[in-house]
Design an enzyme around this catalytic site. Structure first.
Site, short mmCIF file in Angstrom:
data_model
loop_
_atom_site.label_atom_id
_atom_site.label_comp_id
_atom_site.label_asym_id
_atom_site.label_seq_id
_atom_site.Cartn_x
_atom_site.Cartn_y
_atom_site.Cartn_z
N ALA A 1 0.83 -1.20 0.00
CA ALA A 1 0.00 0.00 0.00
C ALA A 1 0.87 1.25 0.00
CB ALA A 1 -0.93 0.02 1.22
N CYS A 2 0.46 2.22 -0.83
CA CYS A 2 1.11 3.53 -0.84
C CYS A 2 0.02 4.56 -1.06
CB CYS A 2 2.19 3.62 -1.91
SG CYS A 2 1.61 3.49 -3.60
N ASP A 3 0.40 5.82 -1.23
CA ASP A 3 -0.60 6.88 -1.34
C ASP A 3 -1.57 6.65 -2.48
OD1 ASP A 3 -0.08 8.55 0.81
OD2 ASP A 3 1.62 9.48 -0.19
N ILE B 1 -3.63 3.24 0.16
CA ILE B 1 -3.93 3.05 1.59
C ILE B 1 -5.40 3.34 1.87
CG2 ILE B 1 -3.50 4.04 3.88
CD1 ILE B 1 -0.59 4.27 3.18
N SER C 1 4.34 0.99 -4.97
CA SER C 1 3.72 -0.21 -4.39
C SER C 1 3.59 -1.32 -5.44
CB SER C 1 2.35 0.11 -3.79
OG SER C 1 1.46 0.60 -4.77
#
Length: 504
Positions: free
Chosen positions: A409-411, A443, A417
């Site tokens: 998960a990333c922004d 996320i 990701s």
């Protein structure tokens, strides 16, 4: 809001490039505008229009117009609403955005960026009023009707109040851009764009400003030069080539690999640290950018849709066939000018740098770039192999939880990701691990179903809030973390234990 929906912009760009009257394969049904009486096929949506003599005719709507008018703004609005208040916020934000879409005569991207999050925020505040106060059995009734009423009210308000204001703002921006083009001043935009990119404002500049305005220009003229202002990979290529031939130390050794990532992969952030090591090199990037823009202005070129990421392949794919030679010339020209200027600068300081031992601190430059970005970058980290010192830490529930679903998960749920997920999938495959899914997402979209969530260290707390019952692992570098080997070992142990339990 825009970046997760870039695939939709690319799809629209391909359809536009192929099927409009001046496209690669003109089709008056898919591109729109064809006379139903001439073609005789009635299996598509049609509309009434006028021929040159003023007679009413029935023409095909096509895909291009509805996609830019409805699909793209509604996707942006839904993403913005979800970021604020999940699925419920996305639905209300989308309803509200219909008000600005039908209340204006232009693609309402700016309106979608406003009404999507606003709809989600309003719904969140209203839900908090009766949170925990609804009698059992009435939850669905209250939730559905409240969202419907709020969405309808916001849509009507947007129709009469927001749409005219956003349309006026969009028209003003369009007039300003047209004035710059007419006055032959558009190349001066590189004075802001190139430094802005190095300060990690590239996505805000490109997708926040140029993509909405460029899409509006495409609807009017079939292409837009705005898609080439920030996405042209030439200036960055010139910087990296200069380091390849005239750089020192680790910067010179890593530059050829960075060229592949930047020019072919389209990840421009890879060259930002090289500029930060010698900030005067921004002169070369600016001059290269201005050269590319000047060439595109001179030959009146443009792209059908956004080149995202800014890879040479994406630029070629989105170029109208007649414009392709000049678009490629703009990339070559930008790279050449940038290379020549940066080479002169690097050679002029070469003896001094060798004498003082100041070959440029790439590690410090990467750290500065990540500070500008606001988070660590897997791509940049790979330049100096920071992952070798990444120990990570497992956090969350018990580490013996059965892991079948791993989520990176990333922004935005893209980019870093996705690369991390690919790395771990390859490790799982080499280790012979089966039955485990490894995916990537934003996320904000974590729903608690993941058994294990992997995030960059500074994002772990946010991920825990979205998925509190998952096991959480923090890493410093998505591309090269020893923690992945620990995860693989954990899954292998669990699979072995399951096999033993089944046999007994």
């Amino acid at each position: 809001m825009v970046m997760p929906n870039i695939p939709a912009f690319i799809a629209w760009g391909f359809i536009t490039a192929l099927f409009i009257a001046t496209g690669w394969a003109p089709n008056s049904i898919l591109g729109g505008g064809g006379n139903v009486n001439d073609i005789g096929w009635t299996g598509a949506m049609t509309q009434l229009s006028l021929d040159p003599n003023g007679h009413t005719i029935t023409t095909y709507v096509g895909l291009v117009g509805p996609m830019i008018t409805y699909l793209l703004p509604l996707l942006i609005a839904n993403t913005g609403g979800r970021m604020v208040y999940g699925v419920r916020g996305g639905v209300v934000g989308t309803i509200a955005t219909m008000g600005v879409i039908v209340g204006s005569n232009i693609p309402m991207f700016l309106g979608a960026m406003l009404m999507g999050p606003l709809g989600g925020w309003v719904m969140k505040k209203i839900d908090s009023i009766w949170d925990g106060k609804i009698k059992a059995g009435f939850e669905m009734l209250v939730n559905n009707f409240s969202a419907g009423i709020v969405g309808a009210a916001l849509s009507i308000g947007a129709f009469f109040g927001i749409a005219p204001l956003v349309e006026a703002l969009s028209n003003a921006l369009q007039v300003a851009v047209n004035w710059l083009i007419t006055a032959h001043l558009l190349p001066l935009s590189s004075l802001l764009i190139e430094p802005g990119k190095v300060l990690f404002l590239n996505n805000a500049i490109n997708h926040g400003v140029f993509t909405p305005l460029g899409a509006q220009q495409v609807q009017q003229s079939g292409k837009s030069i705005l898609f080439l202002l920030e996405a042209n990979p030439g200036p960055g290529l010139g910087v990296l080539l200069a380091y390849t031939f005239f750089g020192l130390g680790i910067a010179r050794a890593s530059a050829p690999g960075a060229i592949i990532i930047q020019f072919l992969g389209g990840i421009h952030e890879i060259y930002f640290p090289y500029v930060l090591m010698k900030p005067i090199l921004i002169i070369g990037a600016i001059a290269g950018g201005m050269t590319g823009v000047a060439i595109n202005v001179a030959f009146a070129t443009g792209l059908r849709g956004p080149a995202a990421p800014g890879s040479i392949f994406a630029v070629i794919a989105q170029s109208p066939l007649p414009d392709l030679p000049w678009v490629l010339l703009s990339v070559i020209g930008a790279a050449t000018v940038s290379f020549l200027i940066c080479s002169v600068i690097l050679r002029a300081s070469r003896k001094r740098d060798l004498a003082t031992g100041n070959a440029g601190d790439l590690r410090a430059a990467v750290a500065q770039t990540e500070a500008n970005k606001g988070k660590e970058s897997s791509v940049l980290g790979s330049l100096v192999k920071e992952g070798e010192t990444d120990t990570g830490d497992a956090q969350g529930d018990a580490t013996d939880r059965l892991v079948k679903n791993i989520v990176f998960a990333c922004d935005a749920g893209m980019g870093s990701s996705a690369m991390g997920a690919t790395v771990l999938r390859n490790k799982m495959k080499k280790a012979g691990v089966e039955g485990v899914t490894v995916t990537n997402q934003a996320i904000a979209n974590l729903d608690g179903t993941a058994d294990l969530v992997i995030t960059q260290r500074e994002l772990t707390e946010r991920a825990k809030g979205q998925s509190p019952n998952s096991q959480h692992v923090s890493v410093d570098n998505f591309m090269n973390s020893p923690v992945y080997d620990e995860v693989v070992d954990q899954v292998k142990r669990q699979n072995a234990n399951q096999t033993e339990d089944a046999n007994t």
